[in-house]
Design a protein around this motif. Structure first.
Motif, PDB file in Angstrom:
ATOM      1  N   VAL A 105       0.534  -7.645   4.358  1.00 50.74           N
ATOM      2  CA  VAL A 105       0.274  -6.251   3.999  1.00 50.74           C
ATOM      3  C   VAL A 105       1.436  -5.394   4.463  1.00 50.74           C
ATOM      4  O   VAL A 105       1.877  -5.490   5.611  1.00 50.74           O
ATOM      5  N   ARG A 106       1.911  -4.556   3.549  1.00 46.09           N
ATOM      6  CA  ARG A 106       3.026  -3.658   3.881  1.00 46.09           C
ATOM      7  C   ARG A 106       2.682  -2.253   3.419  1.00 46.09           C
ATOM      8  O   ARG A 106       2.420  -2.031   2.236  1.00 46.09           O
ATOM      9  N   LEU A 128       0.841  -1.190   0.000  1.00 43.49           N
ATOM     10  CA  LEU A 128       0.000   0.000   0.000  1.00 43.49           C
ATOM     11  C   LEU A 128       0.876   1.240   0.000  1.00 43.49           C
ATOM     12  O   LEU A 128       1.734   1.389   0.874  1.00 43.49           O
ATOM     13  N   ILE A 129       0.644   2.113  -0.975  1.00 42.73           N
ATOM     14  CA  ILE A 129       1.459   3.315  -1.114  1.00 42.73           C
ATOM     15  C   ILE A 129       0.602   4.545  -0.848  1.00 42.73           C
ATOM     16  O   ILE A 129      -0.543   4.624  -1.306  1.00 42.73           O
ATOM     17  N   GLY A 130       1.194   5.503  -0.152  1.00 42.00           N
ATOM     18  CA  GLY A 130       0.583   6.822   0.003  1.00 42.00           C
ATOM     19  C   GLY A 130      -0.749   6.805   0.725  1.00 42.00           C
ATOM     20  O   GLY A 130      -0.866   6.297   1.831  1.00 42.00           O
ATOM     21  N   ALA A 181       5.770   4.359   2.180  1.00 39.01           N
ATOM     22  CA  ALA A 181       5.625   5.812   2.093  1.00 39.01           C
ATOM     23  C   ALA A 181       5.805   6.316   0.667  1.00 39.01           C
ATOM     24  O   ALA A 181       5.208   7.319   0.281  1.00 39.01           O
ATOM     25  N   THR A 182       6.630   5.615  -0.109  1.00 39.08           N
ATOM     26  CA  THR A 182       6.942   6.096  -1.462  1.00 39.08           C
ATOM     27  C   THR A 182       6.820   4.972  -2.485  1.00 39.08           C
ATOM     28  O   THR A 182       6.855   3.783  -2.143  1.00 39.08           O
ATOM     29  N   VAL A 183       6.709   5.372  -3.731  1.00 39.02           N
ATOM     30  CA  VAL A 183       6.694   4.416  -4.845  1.00 39.02           C
ATOM     31  C   VAL A 183       7.987   3.613  -4.842  1.00 39.02           C
ATOM     32  O   VAL A 183       7.980   2.388  -4.971  1.00 39.02           O
ATOM     33  N   ARG A 184       9.113   4.295  -4.704  1.00 40.59           N
ATOM     34  CA  ARG A 184      10.419   3.611  -4.746  1.00 40.59           C
ATOM     35  C   ARG A 184      10.510   2.541  -3.664  1.00 40.59           C
ATOM     36  O   ARG A 184      10.987   1.428  -3.907  1.00 40.59           O
ATOM     37  N   GLU A 185      10.044   2.860  -2.450  1.00 38.71           N
ATOM     38  CA  GLU A 185      10.071   1.888  -1.357  1.00 38.71           C
ATOM     39  C   GLU A 185       9.226   0.656  -1.705  1.00 38.71           C
ATOM     40  O   GLU A 185       9.650  -0.478  -1.479  1.00 38.71           O
ATOM     41  N   ALA A 186       8.059   0.873  -2.271  1.00 31.60           N
ATOM     42  CA  ALA A 186       7.168  -0.246  -2.607  1.00 31.60           C
ATOM     43  C   ALA A 186       7.743  -1.102  -3.730  1.00 31.60           C
ATOM     44  O   ALA A 186       7.754  -2.336  -3.636  1.00 31.60           O
ATOM     45  N   VAL A 187       8.232  -0.469  -4.781  1.00 27.05           N
ATOM     46  CA  VAL A 187       8.786  -1.222  -5.908  1.00 27.05           C
ATOM     47  C   VAL A 187      10.044  -1.972  -5.475  1.00 27.05           C
ATOM     48  O   VAL A 187      10.227  -3.146  -5.828  1.00 27.05           O
ATOM     49  N   ASP A 188      10.886  -1.341  -4.685  1.00 34.31           N
ATOM     50  CA  ASP A 188      12.084  -2.028  -4.180  1.00 34.31           C
ATOM     51  C   ASP A 188      11.692  -3.230  -3.312  1.00 34.31           C
ATOM     52  O   ASP A 188      12.313  -4.291  -3.404  1.00 34.31           O
ATOM     53  N   ALA A 189      10.673  -3.064  -2.483  1.00 37.85           N
ATOM     54  CA  ALA A 189      10.214  -4.174  -1.636  1.00 37.85           C
ATOM     55  C   ALA A 189       9.668  -5.315  -2.496  1.00 37.85           C
ATOM     56  O   ALA A 189       9.959  -6.491  -2.235  1.00 37.85           O
ATOM     57  N   ALA A 190       8.899  -4.980  -3.526  1.00 35.04           N
ATOM     58  CA  ALA A 190       8.354  -6.011  -4.412  1.00 35.04           C
ATOM     59  C   ALA A 190       9.482  -6.736  -5.147  1.00 35.04           C
ATOM     60  O   ALA A 190       9.462  -7.968  -5.262  1.00 35.04           O
ATOM     61  N   HIS A 191      10.450  -5.997  -5.636  1.00 32.48           N
ATOM     62  CA  HIS A 191      11.597  -6.628  -6.307  1.00 32.48           C
ATOM     63  C   HIS A 191      12.360  -7.526  -5.330  1.00 32.48           C
ATOM     64  O   HIS A 191      12.750  -8.646  -5.685  1.00 32.48           O
TER      65      HIS A 191
END
Length: 180
Positions: free
Chosen positions: A79-80, A54-56, A83-93
């Protein structure tokens, strides 16, 4: 002919679950309606989604309004909040996902033409605005759901359900029907 119930239904679902070997994740950027998030969580639990990022301003799936639709199924997801797009995409990767954005862009391909036979995290954006340009750029691939009618878009919860099912459908493509 009769509807399946009880043991027969559990057996059928267990058979499909055994055929699901890929991880599937979802990423929501600023999906603000708790009713949309609740519906997404419910569909995610039905289709064996592992992670929800979940972002933003995305609504919390544990709020009473979200739970009205999710019916407690959020307990099946990791569920995580990010705070930012970069954090979410990095976590998914880091969790092993190929991030596929669901957005109408000039480079997006029809969802059924993308190779989704891998661990995929489907990303979507806000109900009215879609994904931010930052989110679009961060995705590994972009797809869209072809639409035939006079309405220009699906509700975000419906789009997520269709996309998540397409990931599973591609995984199961060519497999013998476990019901027979």
């Amino acid at each position: 002919m009769q509807q399946l119930g009880g043991t027969a239904l559990k057996r059928l679902n267990r058979t499909w679950r055994r055929r699901a070997t890929m991880q599937v994740g979802l990423m929501l950027q600023d999906v603000e309606s708790p009713f949309n998030v609740g519906a997404i969580v419910r569909s995610a639990a039905v289709l064996g989604v592992d992670h929800l990022y979940l972002i933003g301003r995305s609504a919390d799936p544990t709020t009473p309004k979200a739970q009205k639709l999710a019916m407690g199924t959020d307990r099946y997801l990791q569920v995580r909040g990010c705070a930012t797009v970069r954090e979410a995409v990095d976590a998914a990767h880091a969790d092993g996902y190929h991030v596929v954005g669901l957005e109408l862009t000039d480079t997006a391909k029809p969802l059924h033409e993308l190779d989704l036979c891998r661990d995929v995290c489907v990303a979507v954006g806000n109900e009215a605005r879609g994904m931010s340009s930052e989110m679009i750029a961060a995705c590994d691939a972009l797809g869209y759901i072809p639409q035939l009618g006079k309405v220009g878009s699906f509700n975000v919860a419906s789009a997520v359900s269709i996309a998540t099912y397409e990931v599973r459908r591609q995984e199961w493509a060519g497999a013998e029907d476990p019901a027979h």
